[in-house]
Design an enzyme around this catalytic site. Structure first.
Site, PDB file in Angstrom:
ATOM      1  N   ARG A  49       0.802  -1.226   0.000  1.00  0.00           N
ATOM      2  CA  ARG A  49       0.000   0.000   0.000  1.00  0.00           C
ATOM      3  C   ARG A  49       0.833   1.273   0.000  1.00  0.00           C
ATOM      4  O   ARG A  49       0.589   2.200  -0.776  1.00  0.00           O
ATOM      5  CB  ARG A  49      -0.971   0.024   1.200  1.00  0.00           C
ATOM      6  CG  ARG A  49      -2.250  -0.728   0.928  1.00  0.00           C
ATOM      7  CD  ARG A  49      -2.745  -1.408   2.153  1.00  0.00           C
ATOM      8  NE  ARG A  49      -1.823  -2.446   2.542  1.00  0.00           N
ATOM      9  CZ  ARG A  49      -1.834  -3.698   2.046  1.00  0.00           C
ATOM     10  NH1 ARG A  49      -2.764  -4.052   1.220  1.00  0.00           N
ATOM     11  NH2 ARG A  49      -0.933  -4.581   2.421  1.00  0.00           N
ATOM     12  N   THR A  50       1.825   1.354   0.877  1.00  0.00           N
ATOM     13  CA  THR A  50       2.581   2.606   0.977  1.00  0.00           C
ATOM     14  C   THR A  50       3.337   2.862  -0.328  1.00  0.00           C
ATOM     15  O   THR A  50       3.290   3.962  -0.881  1.00  0.00           O
ATOM     16  CB  THR A  50       3.559   2.545   2.168  1.00  0.00           C
ATOM     17  OG1 THR A  50       2.815   2.170   3.323  1.00  0.00           O
ATOM     18  CG2 THR A  50       4.216   3.882   2.405  1.00  0.00           C
ATOM     19  N   LYS A  77      27.527  -4.400  -1.753  1.00  0.00           N
ATOM     20  CA  LYS A  77      28.995  -4.309  -1.697  1.00  0.00           C
ATOM     21  C   LYS A  77      29.423  -3.570  -0.435  1.00  0.00           C
ATOM     22  O   LYS A  77      30.535  -3.024  -0.361  1.00  0.00           O
ATOM     23  CB  LYS A  77      29.521  -3.550  -2.911  1.00  0.00           C
ATOM     24  CG  LYS A  77      29.158  -4.137  -4.250  1.00  0.00           C
ATOM     25  CD  LYS A  77      29.832  -3.298  -5.348  1.00  0.00           C
ATOM     26  CE  LYS A  77      29.125  -3.407  -6.668  1.00  0.00           C
ATOM     27  NZ  LYS A  77      29.563  -2.347  -7.595  1.00  0.00           N
ATOM     28  N   ARG A  98      11.561   3.778   3.232  1.00  0.00           N
ATOM     29  CA  ARG A  98      11.164   2.827   4.299  1.00  0.00           C
ATOM     30  C   ARG A  98      12.392   2.013   4.663  1.00  0.00           C
ATOM     31  O   ARG A  98      13.077   1.485   3.776  1.00  0.00           O
ATOM     32  CB  ARG A  98      10.052   1.909   3.811  1.00  0.00           C
ATOM     33  CG  ARG A  98       9.824   0.725   4.755  1.00  0.00           C
ATOM     34  CD  ARG A  98       8.598  -0.075   4.411  1.00  0.00           C
ATOM     35  NE  ARG A  98       7.394   0.664   4.717  1.00  0.00           N
ATOM     36  CZ  ARG A  98       6.172   0.158   4.627  1.00  0.00           C
ATOM     37  NH1 ARG A  98       5.990  -1.092   4.253  1.00  0.00           N
ATOM     38  NH2 ARG A  98       5.116   0.886   4.928  1.00  0.00           N
ATOM     39  N   HIS A 126       5.249   5.825  11.297  1.00  0.00           N
ATOM     40  CA  HIS A 126       4.788   5.730   9.905  1.00  0.00           C
ATOM     41  C   HIS A 126       3.863   6.932   9.686  1.00  0.00           C
ATOM     42  O   HIS A 126       2.641   6.796   9.613  1.00  0.00           O
ATOM     43  CB  HIS A 126       4.044   4.406   9.730  1.00  0.00           C
ATOM     44  CG  HIS A 126       3.778   4.003   8.314  1.00  0.00           C
ATOM     45  ND1 HIS A 126       3.914   4.861   7.235  1.00  0.00           N
ATOM     46  CD2 HIS A 126       3.374   2.815   7.799  1.00  0.00           C
ATOM     47  CE1 HIS A 126       3.592   4.208   6.129  1.00  0.00           C
ATOM     48  NE2 HIS A 126       3.275   2.967   6.445  1.00  0.00           N
TER      49      HIS A 126
HETATM   50  C1  NCD Z   1       1.975  -1.230   7.818  1.00  0.00           C
HETATM   51  C2  NCD Z   1       3.457  -1.008   7.929  1.00  0.00           C
HETATM   52  O1  NCD Z   1       4.220  -1.311   7.028  1.00  0.00           O
HETATM   53  O2  NCD Z   1       3.812  -0.463   8.955  1.00  0.00           O
HETATM   54  N1  NCD Z   1       1.442  -1.302   6.572  1.00  0.00           N
HETATM   55  C3  NCD Z   1       1.220  -0.160   5.856  1.00  0.00           C
HETATM   56  O3  NCD Z   1       2.124   0.586   5.574  1.00  0.00           O
HETATM   57  N2  NCD Z   1      -0.038   0.092   5.487  1.00  0.00           N
HETATM   58  C4  NCD Z   1       1.426  -2.190   8.776  1.00  0.00           C
HETATM   59  C5  NCD Z   1       2.053  -3.528   8.960  1.00  0.00           C
HETATM   60  O4  NCD Z   1       3.073  -3.879   8.381  1.00  0.00           O
HETATM   61  O5  NCD Z   1       1.465  -4.273   9.737  1.00  0.00           O
END
Ligand code: NCD
Length: 293
Positions: A49-50, A77, A98, A126
């Site tokens: 999703r993100t 590397k 991320r 997040h």
């Molecule tokens: C979440 C995350 O990656 O923190 N998902 C998201 O980004 N919608 C939740 C999760 O991993 O449980």
């Protein structure tokens, strides 16, 4: 230029700008504000999703994306995260990052001259998810300042819970948080001490189901506590029967057993709408990071 790294660093004004613009993006066709921009997508952890809602948001605003692939890059590397991010910042106009390390952004090169959006740092935060969660909550709670919200599942490791709770705590003065977990997956003491609204701790959802307005369910983050195989609190239609007519059910996804498919047709389930709001809120975030002040 602005970063979106954690909730504490966002002012109420910044938050309101983003939420307001997100609403506009739902209602009106967007201008191509990212027409000459390349947005770098750096995902060092899995994401559906993100990643793709950010990518969809970039495309809707007329921009392009450059997708970093950790498996075929020089991190193999021995290159540091700091050097990778500095490099990508020279090829892109903004970075969406991320990473499994909590607060990865603290170690970055000071002369990175493009905005960075934290798309999830370890079990810490997040912020873009929090903005879309609060956007969705506001669509239903409207002007109310005194609703009850239950956070259920892995409160200890769930970064969406951390950011969404902090964001609500910043914006409201009269809400009640119901913190429901099992297996010691509760928020830590320091976090609890920082909460300014009311909160209650429970381990049985049935005790509070009749009084809550928002149910925010999450999976157990088994990858962050390997080998423990914790059992989730499962929410069923039968449990939801006892709730208010106006209850909304949210989940950041991915889901495991805690959210059975039988709930998908329950009119109280708003998690697919929440998911779709992710595109509009992330369009607003992309728009916001290029603001001058
Ligand atoms: C979440 C995350 O990656 O923190 N998902 C998201 O980004 N919608 C939740 C999760 O991993 O449980």
């Amino acid at each position: 230029m602005k970063n979106v790294l954690n909730i504490n660093d966002l002012s109420t004004r910044d938050i309101n700008i983003i939420l307001y613009r997100a609403k506009k993006y739902i209602l009106f066709k967007p201008n191509k504000v990212l027409e000459d921009k390349i947005i770098g997508m750096l995902f060092f952890e899995p994401s559906t999703r993100t990643h793709y809602s950010f990518e969809s948001a970039v495309l809707k605003l007329g921009g392009n994306t450059l997708n970093y692939n950790d498996n075929t890059s020089s991190s193999k590397k021995g290159e540091t995260l700091e050097d990778t991010i500095k490099t990508m910042s020279l090829y892109c106009d903004a970075l969406i990052v991320r990473h499994p390390k909590d607060k990865f952004y603290l170690g970055l090169n000071k002369n990175i001259n493009v905005p960075i959006v934290n798309a999830g740092d370890g079990s810490s935060e997040h912020p873009s998810q929090a903005l879309l969660d609060v956007f969705t909550i506001r669509e239903y709670t409207k002007e109310s300042d005194n609703f009850h919200i239950a956070f259920v599942g892995d409160l200890k490791n769930g970064r969406t819970i951390h950011s969404t709770l902090k964001l609500l705590d910043k914006l409201y003065n009269n809400i009640t948080f119901h913190l429901i977990s099992v297996n010691n997956l509760q928020l830590d003491e320091l976090f609890l001490e920082s909460i300014k609204n009311k909160y209650e701790i429970h381990n049985d959802i049935k005790k509070i189901i009749a009084k809550i307005d928002v149910l925010y369910l999450t999976r157990i983050q088994n990858e962050r506590e390997p080998g423990k195989d914790f059992k989730p609190i499962v929410v069923t239609n039968k449990i939801i029967e006892k709730s208010k007519d106006s209850l909304i059910i949210l989940h950041p996804f991915p889901r495991n057993n805690e959210l059975p498919k039988e709930l998908d047709n329950n009119p109280k389930s708003k998690y697919f709408e929440q998911m779709q709001n992710g595109v509009f809120v992330r369009m607003a975030i992309l728009d916001y990071i290029f603001l001058e002040n």
